[in-house]
Enzyme design. Structure first.
Site, short mmCIF file in Angstrom:
data_model
loop_
_atom_site.label_atom_id
_atom_site.label_comp_id
_atom_site.label_asym_id
_atom_site.label_seq_id
_atom_site.Cartn_x
_atom_site.Cartn_y
_atom_site.Cartn_z
N HIS A 121 17.16 14.18 31.87
CA HIS A 121 16.71 14.67 30.56
C HIS A 121 15.17 14.73 30.52
O HIS A 121 14.58 15.73 30.09
CB HIS A 121 17.25 13.75 29.47
CG HIS A 121 16.78 14.08 28.09
ND1 HIS A 121 17.51 14.82 27.20
CD2 HIS A 121 15.61 13.78 27.45
CE1 HIS A 121 16.83 14.96 26.08
NE2 HIS A 121 15.68 14.33 26.20
N GLU A 122 14.53 13.67 30.97
CA GLU A 122 13.07 13.63 30.92
C GLU A 122 12.44 14.64 31.87
O GLU A 122 11.46 15.32 31.53
CB GLU A 122 12.57 12.22 31.23
CG GLU A 122 12.93 11.19 30.17
CD GLU A 122 12.47 11.64 28.78
OE1 GLU A 122 11.34 12.10 28.64
OE2 GLU A 122 13.29 11.54 27.84
N GLU A 178 15.17 19.25 22.52
CA GLU A 178 16.10 18.16 22.89
C GLU A 178 17.39 18.71 23.47
O GLU A 178 17.88 18.22 24.49
CB GLU A 178 16.39 17.29 21.68
CG GLU A 178 15.29 16.30 21.37
CD GLU A 178 14.97 15.45 22.58
OE1 GLU A 178 15.87 14.76 23.09
OE2 GLU A 178 13.82 15.49 23.04
N HIS A 180 12.46 18.08 30.35
CA HIS A 180 11.35 18.38 29.42
C HIS A 180 10.14 18.88 30.21
O HIS A 180 9.46 19.81 29.78
CB HIS A 180 10.92 17.11 28.66
CG HIS A 180 11.77 16.79 27.46
ND1 HIS A 180 12.04 17.69 26.47
CD2 HIS A 180 12.37 15.63 27.09
CE1 HIS A 180 12.79 17.12 25.53
NE2 HIS A 180 13.01 15.87 25.89
ZN LIG Z 1 14.01 14.40 24.99
#
Ligand SMILES: [Zn+2]
Length: 272
Positions: A142-143, A200, A146
């Site tokens: 997830h990171e 997100e 980004h």
């Molecule tokens: Zn996030």
């Protein structure tokens, strides 16, 4: 004329309209749109992030908490080594980034990947949530997503516009009026403010695909967010302050699992 351009750009950004040239990044797997309206150059964003990262490492080292937990460092780096090569399909330039992966030995439930591939995992997130490797891959995927999708750069671009009051047209045509302080201020905001809901969702989807392609079970993203919600019902961990909303998040992840489970099956088969 330049003022017109400025107003048009400001309107587009404020409305969150997908910029011209926004693209879906894949012919299979998940579908996301990369922000295209980026006023701040990638090099400036990555340089600013690298400086902040170096400072953070220095502070952690001075306190004796930089990579002090050897088993956690080994786990985090092993997971990163499998995830990072999967990023090229979402950002071709990421293969040239000077990636770094460090673990801070502190109880914070937190992790992030700064622009340009500078990763920090607090071992508090591993220990307090008792993360499996698949769940750790979900956090890191997830990171990393980004960073690959340049969400930090998008937020810095917005922060520069909203908070610094620069001449927007000048920014658009060459950034001559954006000083180092303005960029540093924007970088601070970009790291501490919550991501938007759409950023997100996109990071969740790209994250589960990175994990699946690296041979980690993407269903772990669901158990991760359930654990996060449970720990968050007492004192909300830092991670949740920048990553709001679990219910809709879990629903979206579950809806997209069928797109990435075949990739996971393939990856596991080819690892054996
Ligand atoms: Zn996030």
């Amino acid at each position: 004329m330049r003022l017109d351009v400025a107003i048009l750009l400001a309107t587009l950004l404020a409305a969150g309209v997908p910029a011209q040239g926004a693209q879906s990044t894949l012919d299979s797997g998940v579908q996301v749109r990369k922000p295209r309206l980026m006023l701040v150059p990638e090099a400036a964003v990555n340089q600013s992030a690298a400086q902040q990262y170096a400072q953070l490492k220095q502070q952690a080292a001075a306190k004796g908490v930089l990579n002090a937990n050897a088993p956690a460092v080994a786990r985090v780096r092993a997971v990163a080594a499998r995830l990072i090569p999967q990023g090229a399909r979402f950002n071709a330039r990421a293969a040239q980034w000077p990636w770094e992966v460090n673990v801070i030995d502190a109880p914070a439930v937190n992790a992030f990947c700064m622009p340009g591939g500078k990763i920090v995992v607090f071992d508090g997130i591993i220990e307090r949530l008792k993360l499996t490797d698949d769940e750790l891959a979900a956090v890191m995927g997830h990171e990393i997503a980004h960073a690959l999708l340049e969400h930090g750069r998008a937020r810095m671009s917005e922060a520069v516009m909203k908070n610094v009051g620069i001449n927007l047209a000048a920014a658009y045509f060459g950034l001559s009026n954006v000083g180092a302080n303005a960029l540093a201020q924007a970088a601070d905001l970009a790291i501490t403010l919550p991501y938007s809901r759409s950023h997100e969702t996109d990071a969740d989807l790209v994250g589960i695909e990175l994990a699946a392609r690296a041979g980690f079970d993407p269903r772990a993203a669901v158990s991760l967010w359930k654990k996060m919600a449970a720990v968050g019902s007492g004192q909300p961990p830092q991670f949740l302050s920048t990553h709001p909303g679990h219910t809709e998040r879990i629903r979206q992840i579950e809806a997209n699992l069928p797109r990435v489970l075949p990739l996971y099956v393939n990856a596991v088969a080819s690892r054996q």
